[in-house]
Design a protein around this motif. Structure first.
Motif, PDB file in Angstrom:
ATOM      1  N   ILE A   1      10.408  -1.904  -1.598  1.00  0.00           N
ATOM      2  CA  ILE A   1       9.733  -2.967  -0.843  1.00  0.00           C
ATOM      3  C   ILE A   1       8.975  -3.881  -1.799  1.00  0.00           C
ATOM      4  O   ILE A   1       9.040  -5.107  -1.684  1.00  0.00           O
ATOM      5  CB  ILE A   1       8.761  -2.372   0.203  1.00  0.00           C
ATOM      6  N   TYR A   2       8.256  -3.301  -2.752  1.00  0.00           N
ATOM      7  CA  TYR A   2       7.470  -4.130  -3.668  1.00  0.00           C
ATOM      8  C   TYR A   2       8.370  -5.069  -4.468  1.00  0.00           C
ATOM      9  O   TYR A   2       8.011  -6.228  -4.697  1.00  0.00           O
ATOM     10  CB  TYR A   2       6.615  -3.283  -4.612  1.00  0.00           C
ATOM     11  N   ALA A   3       9.541  -4.610  -4.861  1.00  0.00           N
ATOM     12  CA  ALA A   3      10.465  -5.473  -5.613  1.00  0.00           C
ATOM     13  C   ALA A   3      10.823  -6.717  -4.807  1.00  0.00           C
ATOM     14  O   ALA A   3      11.006  -7.794  -5.373  1.00  0.00           O
ATOM     15  CB  ALA A   3      11.719  -4.699  -5.988  1.00  0.00           C
TER      16      ALA A   3
ATOM     17  N   GLU B   1      -1.996  -5.188  -6.378  1.00  0.00           N
ATOM     18  CA  GLU B   1      -3.219  -4.925  -5.623  1.00  0.00           C
ATOM     19  C   GLU B   1      -3.116  -5.441  -4.186  1.00  0.00           C
ATOM     20  O   GLU B   1      -3.490  -4.750  -3.236  1.00  0.00           O
ATOM     21  CB  GLU B   1      -4.419  -5.566  -6.316  1.00  0.00           C
ATOM     22  N   ALA B   2      -2.606  -6.646  -4.022  1.00  0.00           N
ATOM     23  CA  ALA B   2      -2.460  -7.217  -2.679  1.00  0.00           C
ATOM     24  C   ALA B   2      -1.430  -6.429  -1.873  1.00  0.00           C
ATOM     25  O   ALA B   2      -1.596  -6.206  -0.667  1.00  0.00           O
ATOM     26  CB  ALA B   2      -2.056  -8.681  -2.768  1.00  0.00           C
ATOM     27  N   TYR B   3      -0.364  -5.975  -2.523  1.00  0.00           N
ATOM     28  CA  TYR B   3       0.649  -5.152  -1.862  1.00  0.00           C
ATOM     29  C   TYR B   3       0.025  -3.833  -1.384  1.00  0.00           C
ATOM     30  O   TYR B   3       0.271  -3.399  -0.260  1.00  0.00           O
ATOM     31  CB  TYR B   3       1.805  -4.884  -2.828  1.00  0.00           C
ATOM     32  N   ALA B   4      -0.803  -3.231  -2.212  1.00  0.00           N
ATOM     33  CA  ALA B   4      -1.475  -1.993  -1.824  1.00  0.00           C
ATOM     34  C   ALA B   4      -2.373  -2.226  -0.607  1.00  0.00           C
ATOM     35  O   ALA B   4      -2.447  -1.379   0.293  1.00  0.00           O
ATOM     36  CB  ALA B   4      -2.288  -1.437  -2.994  1.00  0.00           C
ATOM     37  N   LYS B   5      -3.037  -3.373  -0.555  1.00  0.00           N
ATOM     38  CA  LYS B   5      -3.880  -3.707   0.598  1.00  0.00           C
ATOM     39  C   LYS B   5      -3.034  -3.871   1.858  1.00  0.00           C
ATOM     40  O   LYS B   5      -3.430  -3.442   2.944  1.00  0.00           O
ATOM     41  CB  LYS B   5      -4.677  -4.979   0.332  1.00  0.00           C
TER      42      LYS B   5
ATOM     43  N   LEU C   1      -1.212  -1.345   7.172  1.00  0.00           N
ATOM     44  CA  LEU C   1      -0.201  -0.688   8.003  1.00  0.00           C
ATOM     45  C   LEU C   1      -0.528   0.795   8.212  1.00  0.00           C
ATOM     46  O   LEU C   1      -0.268   1.335   9.292  1.00  0.00           O
ATOM     47  CB  LEU C   1       1.183  -0.852   7.383  1.00  0.00           C
ATOM     48  N   GLU C   2      -1.116   1.432   7.199  1.00  0.00           N
ATOM     49  CA  GLU C   2      -1.528   2.831   7.352  1.00  0.00           C
ATOM     50  C   GLU C   2      -2.669   2.954   8.358  1.00  0.00           C
ATOM     51  O   GLU C   2      -2.664   3.851   9.207  1.00  0.00           O
ATOM     52  CB  GLU C   2      -1.965   3.423   6.014  1.00  0.00           C
ATOM     53  N   ARG C   3      -3.644   2.074   8.267  1.00  0.00           N
ATOM     54  CA  ARG C   3      -4.788   2.110   9.196  1.00  0.00           C
ATOM     55  C   ARG C   3      -4.352   1.846  10.632  1.00  0.00           C
ATOM     56  O   ARG C   3      -4.979   2.323  11.573  1.00  0.00           O
ATOM     57  CB  ARG C   3      -5.849   1.106   8.776  1.00  0.00           C
TER      58      ARG C   3
END
Length: 88
Positions: free
Chosen positions: A45-47, A56-60, A65-67
């Motif tokens: 997905i990140y690619a 960092e923005a991708y992790a956010k 989506l996790e929350r």
């Protein structure tokens, strides 16, 4: 201001409606990709979004989506859909 700025900003000027729509579209696209696949490596997905987002923005984005209890990111970085099952 671009999508990267929206996801990384703290105390920055408010994003425009167009910027919010772009961020929402990206969030929905990532959620739909995971939902369709069932589970997918995070790097895959990140690619696809790396040109638009920092790591960092991708992790956010994944945290959002996790929350929302739509995905689970396993320690192996496998993203698994845990949201509602939607018939195709």
């Amino acid at each position: 201001m671009n999508l990267q700025t929206i996801l990384d900003s703290k105390g920055a000027p408010r994003p425009t409606k167009a910027q919010l729509k772009a961020a929402q579209a990206l969030l929905f696209a990532v959620a739909e990709a995971v939902r369709t696949a069932g589970e997918i490596p995070s790097g895959t997905i990140y690619a696809a979004v790396a040109g638009s987002l920092s790591l960092e923005a991708y992790a956010k984005l994944l945290t959002l989506l996790e929350r929302a209890e739509l995905i689970v990111v396993e320690p192996s970085n496998l993203i698994r859909w845990v949201g509602p099952k939607v018939a195709a």
